[in-house]
Design a protein around this motif. Structure first.
Motif, PDB file in Angstrom:
ATOM      1  N   PRO A 123       0.860  -1.425  -0.126  1.00 56.82           N
ATOM      2  CA  PRO A 123      -0.084  -0.059  -0.083  1.00 56.82           C
ATOM      3  C   PRO A 123       1.011   1.201   0.029  1.00 56.82           C
ATOM      4  N   PHE A 124       0.373   2.303  -0.701  1.00 52.94           N
ATOM      5  CA  PHE A 124       0.931   3.641  -0.576  1.00 52.94           C
ATOM      6  C   PHE A 124       2.223   3.550  -1.691  1.00 52.94           C
ATOM      7  N   GLN A 125       2.554   2.358  -2.190  1.00 54.82           N
ATOM      8  CA  GLN A 125       3.574   2.604  -3.183  1.00 54.82           C
ATOM      9  C   GLN A 125       5.180   2.632  -2.254  1.00 54.82           C
ATOM     10  N   GLU A 126       4.714   2.214  -0.889  1.00 51.07           N
ATOM     11  CA  GLU A 126       5.936   2.337   0.049  1.00 51.07           C
ATOM     12  C   GLU A 126       7.203   1.741  -0.261  1.00 51.07           C
ATOM     13  N   ARG A 127       7.247   0.611  -0.987  1.00 53.12           N
ATOM     14  CA  ARG A 127       8.573   0.130  -1.368  1.00 53.12           C
ATOM     15  C   ARG A 127       9.395   0.956  -2.226  1.00 53.12           C
ATOM     16  N   GLY A 128       8.603   1.369  -3.296  1.00 51.66           N
ATOM     17  CA  GLY A 128       9.186   2.426  -4.433  1.00 51.66           C
ATOM     18  C   GLY A 128       9.899   3.647  -3.590  1.00 51.66           C
ATOM     19  N   TRP A 129       9.183   4.243  -2.687  1.00 47.04           N
ATOM     20  CA  TRP A 129       9.447   5.430  -2.034  1.00 47.04           C
ATOM     21  C   TRP A 129      10.616   5.143  -1.342  1.00 47.04           C
ATOM     22  N   LEU A 130      10.985   4.130  -0.586  1.00 48.67           N
ATOM     23  CA  LEU A 130      11.854   3.749   0.314  1.00 48.67           C
ATOM     24  C   LEU A 130      13.228   3.578  -0.424  1.00 48.67           C
ATOM     25  N   ALA A 131      13.021   2.953  -1.423  1.00 48.08           N
ATOM     26  CA  ALA A 131      14.112   2.493  -2.427  1.00 48.08           C
ATOM     27  C   ALA A 131      14.737   3.745  -3.038  1.00 48.08           C
ATOM     28  N   ALA A 132      13.759   4.733  -3.195  1.00 49.63           N
ATOM     29  CA  ALA A 132      14.259   6.075  -3.801  1.00 49.63           C
ATOM     30  C   ALA A 132      14.988   6.653  -2.583  1.00 49.63           C
ATOM     31  N   ALA A 133      14.552   6.638  -1.328  1.00 47.92           N
ATOM     32  CA  ALA A 133      15.470   7.378  -0.283  1.00 47.92           C
ATOM     33  C   ALA A 133      16.917   6.855  -0.200  1.00 47.92           C
ATOM     34  N   LEU A 134      16.930   5.179  -0.382  1.00 44.06           N
ATOM     35  CA  LEU A 134      18.303   4.910  -0.211  1.00 44.06           C
ATOM     36  C   LEU A 134      19.097   5.198  -1.575  1.00 44.06           C
ATOM     37  N   TRP A 135      18.642   5.040  -2.688  1.00 47.04           N
ATOM     38  CA  TRP A 135      19.150   5.747  -3.787  1.00 47.04           C
ATOM     39  C   TRP A 135      19.890   7.052  -3.704  1.00 47.04           C
ATOM     40  N   ILE A 136      19.154   7.911  -3.431  1.00 49.11           N
ATOM     41  CA  ILE A 136      19.281   9.343  -3.123  1.00 49.11           C
ATOM     42  C   ILE A 136      20.460   9.489  -1.847  1.00 49.11           C
ATOM     43  N   GLU A 137      20.576   8.866  -0.913  1.00 52.50           N
ATOM     44  CA  GLU A 137      21.415   8.860   0.112  1.00 52.50           C
ATOM     45  C   GLU A 137      22.806   8.056  -0.412  1.00 52.50           C
ATOM     46  N   GLY A 138      22.835   7.011  -1.251  1.00 54.64           N
ATOM     47  CA  GLY A 138      23.828   6.460  -1.747  1.00 54.64           C
ATOM     48  C   GLY A 138      24.623   7.401  -2.671  1.00 54.64           C
ATOM     49  N   ALA A 139      24.026   8.140  -3.453  1.00 56.62           N
ATOM     50  CA  ALA A 139      24.663   9.155  -4.391  1.00 56.62           C
ATOM     51  C   ALA A 139      25.102  10.189  -3.771  1.00 56.62           C
ATOM     52  N   CYS A 140      24.497  10.699  -2.663  1.00 62.87           N
ATOM     53  CA  CYS A 140      25.152  11.741  -1.915  1.00 62.87           C
ATOM     54  C   CYS A 140      26.418  11.280  -1.096  1.00 62.87           C
ATOM     55  N   GLY A 141      26.235  10.014  -0.735  1.00 65.10           N
ATOM     56  CA  GLY A 141      27.461   9.689   0.227  1.00 65.10           C
ATOM     57  C   GLY A 141      28.824   9.427  -0.690  1.00 65.10           C
ATOM     58  N   ILE A 142      28.610   8.814  -1.911  1.00 67.68           N
ATOM     59  CA  ILE A 142      29.570   8.890  -3.060  1.00 67.68           C
ATOM     60  C   ILE A 142      30.353  10.072  -3.252  1.00 67.68           C
ATOM     61  N   ALA A 143      29.319  11.109  -3.566  1.00 72.41           N
ATOM     62  CA  ALA A 143      29.832  12.296  -3.975  1.00 72.41           C
ATOM     63  C   ALA A 143      30.718  12.885  -3.004  1.00 72.41           C
ATOM     64  N   TRP A 144      30.143  12.666  -1.607  1.00 69.30           N
ATOM     65  CA  TRP A 144      31.168  13.202  -0.444  1.00 69.30           C
ATOM     66  C   TRP A 144      32.446  12.397  -0.397  1.00 69.30           C
ATOM     67  N   ARG A 145      32.437  11.350  -0.642  1.00 66.49           N
ATOM     68  CA  ARG A 145      33.816  10.498  -0.393  1.00 66.49           C
ATOM     69  C   ARG A 145      34.679  11.036  -1.930  1.00 66.49           C
ATOM     70  N   VAL A 146      34.044  11.245  -3.109  1.00 62.76           N
ATOM     71  CA  VAL A 146      34.990  11.660  -4.050  1.00 62.76           C
ATOM     72  C   VAL A 146      35.461  13.097  -3.791  1.00 62.76           C
ATOM     73  N   ALA A 147      34.821  13.896  -3.256  1.00 63.23           N
ATOM     74  CA  ALA A 147      35.249  15.224  -3.115  1.00 63.23           C
ATOM     75  C   ALA A 147      36.232  15.108  -1.871  1.00 63.23           C
ATOM     76  N   ALA A 148      36.198  14.236  -1.035  1.00 66.95           N
ATOM     77  CA  ALA A 148      37.246  13.942   0.145  1.00 66.95           C
ATOM     78  C   ALA A 148      38.511  13.702  -0.660  1.00 66.95           C
ATOM     79  N   LEU A 149      38.462  12.639  -1.386  1.00 70.84           N
ATOM     80  CA  LEU A 149      39.629  12.190  -2.174  1.00 70.84           C
ATOM     81  C   LEU A 149      40.391  13.115  -2.861  1.00 70.84           C
TER      82      LEU A 149
END
Length: 622
Positions: A440-466
């Motif tokens: 219900p509420f398409q909850e699985r898709g929304w939660l997966a979208a949150a994980l994708w956004i955080e993953g992209a943000c974390g990878i960009a953060w590490r690339v900037a640090a390197l």
């Protein structure tokens, strides 16, 4: 043999005498004098890489000594190899020594110059040998005070030294670096030609080598980050200050220059945005607590939603902690809030996906579904593990007050980022496994979208640090990361439930506006009140119950056609059984009761072919 040991003993005594020399300035020679500062210089941002490099070189020399193959040629080759270590800034000089072998070399790569201790122990090089000897009796890495050399390699120098091995196999190594500027201190004032014209409370002062012959050192000053001056916010040289006078800056605040204090305005705006995010999490948490019995909230495990909000609030707090003045507390508190918030927020998101997958894969009649308490126990275990990791991070002095204003151990940040990515990948794997689930509420898709956004943000953060950007020390980068991480979690977790609540409310409003054939009242009348709606629903429920009872009784051969459907005479009611047990006591009362029962049926229920014998006023209005 004895001559060799005598030379070794003499060299060891020379080293000890150099190490035991007073910490004051070196006695001036005829041509030039060196200046030894009282405080160590600011450590580089990659301080741990410097320490690891000098320990590795000392251990390599100790192994050569232990194997009996250490000599001047091998020590020189090892020094040249250590000078090519990929450090930033690169090593400006490397020194190696083993006094028991009368071995001591100093290599300066800029001039491609190799100096042997027995051949050159001048006053200009004395501080190099003193730094090398300072680690001989220490088990830790030693950082020396800075000194100024005005002969040969002119400029500010600083070094780090370490000794490894034991007994006859012990050896020492030191790596030196050039420093363009250093903070001013009172031991430099004589070389400045007087006290700097800078206010110590509101300005920053730095010393650098002078290009003129009349002075050995020059200085420049500028206002601190939270102060301003009408002359601007850049560096002002000491010679210019002699013309305009003493530099004293004004704190930013009411009546300050808006242009000069613009960075402070940005900092205040970022801090306000972080605090607003924390306040938003608290408000949403109170709303969920109040609406926890609603369908949209209860189906999403309201306790897990509260944990997600607490984690988001902690991540906002990690960005707000960047404004703490003490660098060590800023580093430690920021790391604790960030990682605990990440585990609480995205760990709960991953566990919610796991619950959806468990419900989807269970096909039995008595299906197993993880309860809120089980999910909370798993989240608590994850938080305890993260706390143990952070305790190790804090106990190993991962943050220093003088390392560029922030955390210097890049390895800790890389390991932490790797753990975060692994958690996100596990959540995405679970979301992919549950892709066919009807949620219900398409909850699985929304939660997966949150994980994708955080993953992209974390990878960009590490690339900037390197790439050397050091985002951990930038309040703007920390605020942007906190808003992306927490905002994505809040939006993707709460958006489907808010949309469901909006649609339900819109549908209720549409039903209340429908005409007489579809709703209550007559077209043109006012909208009914809640009491009228409740009374109308009660009347409909009573009518449905009466119709259901009549349907059950229609053409039922097991029910008597007589009114009340009286039971066979062998049935006894509770009063008759009580009379039989008591032996006839209170017989009159029982007979009176039986006489009264003759006038009414034992039950006015579905056993009567004619229905109930009495109705309420609301029933008769049907």
């Amino acid at each position: 043999m004895w001559a060799r040991w005598a030379r070794g003993a003499a060299l060891a005594l020379a080293w000890c005498s150099v190490a035991a020399a007073p910490a004051g300035p070196v006695p001036p020679p005829a041509a030039c004098e060196s200046l030894l500062l009282r405080r160590p210089p600011p450590l580089p941002s990659n301080v741990r890489e410097y320490e690891a490099a000098v320990v590795q070189v000392a251990r390599a020399l100790s192994e050569l000594v232990d194997q009996g193959v250490a000599d001047e040629a091998r020590a020189s080759a090892l020094a040249r190899a250590a000078a090519r270590t990929p450090l930033h800034p690169p090593p400006a000089a490397v020194a190696l020594g083993a006094p028991q072998l009368s071995l001591g070399v100093l290599f300066i790569p800029e001039a491609d110059r190799l100096i042997v201790f027995q051949q050159n122990n001048s006053a200009t090089l004395q501080q190099f040998w003193r730094t090398l000897a300072s680690a001989w009796n220490a088990s830790l890495v030693i950082w020396s005070n800075a000194w100024y050399s005005c002969e040969g390699e002119i400029g500010w120098w600083g070094g780090t030294a370490a000794a490894r091995g034991s007994g006859a196999a012990r050896a020492a190594a030191a790596i030196f670096r050039r420093l363009p500027t250093l903070p001013c201190e009172d031991s430099m004032y004589e070389w400045f030609g007087g006290t700097p014209l800078c206010d110590a409370m509101t300005t920053d002062c730095e010393a650098y080598p002078s290009a003129n012959q009349d002075r050995k050192l020059e200085y420049h000053c500028k206002c601190r980050s939270d102060h301003w001056h009408e002359s601007g916010g850049g560096w002002i040289s000491g010679r210019k200050l002699e013309e305009i006078g003493r530099l004293k800056c004004t704190p930013c605040g009411v009546g300050s220059n808006a242009t000069a204090c613009l960075p402070e305005t940005y900092r205040a705006a970022l801090l306000a945005a972080n605090l607003a995010g924390m306040l938003l999490c608290i408000i949403i948490g109170l709303i969920i607590l109040k609406k926890r019995k609603c369908k949209a909230v209860a189906m999403g495990m309201w306790t897990v939603l509260e944990v997600v909000l607490i984690g988001a609030m902690f991540m906002y707090g990690s960005a707000a902690s960047q404004y703490i003045s003490a660098a060590r507390w800023r580093c430690v508190l920021g790391a604790w809030l960030r990682e605990l918030g990440f585990v609480a927020c995205y760990g709960s998101v991953v566990l919610r996906l796991w619950v959806l997958l468990a419900e989807f894969r269970t096909r039995k009649a008595h299906r197993w579904t993880p309860r809120d308490a089980e999910v909370l126990r798993i989240v608590a275990a994850m938080l305890i593990g993260a706390a143990c990791y952070l305790a190790a991070f804090t106990a190993t002095s991962a943050c220093e007050d003088d390392i560029g204003g922030g955390c210097a151990r890049a390895a800790w940040h890389h390991v932490t980022a790797g753990a975060e990515v692994l958690l996100l990948l596990a959540g995405l794997r679970i979301a992919h496994a549950a892709r066919n689930a009807n949620v219900p509420f398409q909850e699985r898709g929304w939660l997966a979208a949150a994980l994708w956004i955080e993953g992209a943000c974390g990878i960009a953060w590490r690339v900037a640090a390197l790439t050397g950007a050091a985002p951990e020390r930038s309040p703007l980068a920390s605020a942007a990361r906190a808003h992306l991480s927490s905002g994505a979690a809040l939006a993707c977790v709460l958006a489907p439930r808010l949309w469901h609540g909006y649609r339900a409310r819109s549908l209720a409003q549409e039903v209340s506006r429908r005409g007489p054939a579809e709703g209550f009242g007559v077209e043109g009348e006012e909208e009914p009140t809640s009491e009228e709606v409740r009374a109308e629903l009660k009347r409909l429920y009573v009518q449905l119950e009466i119709l259901r009872n009549k349907t059950l009784r229609r053409d039922n051969p097991h029910i008597s056609k007589r009114r009340g459907g009286r039971k066979p005479p062998h049935r006894r009611f509770s009063l008759q059984a009580l009379q039989a047990r008591r032996g006839g006591k209170n017989k009159g009362a029982v007979e009176a009761s039986e006489a009264g029962d003759a006038s009414r049926t034992p039950e006015d229920s579905v056993c009567s072919a004619e229905g109930p014998s009495h109705y309420t006023d609301a029933d008769t209005q049907a």
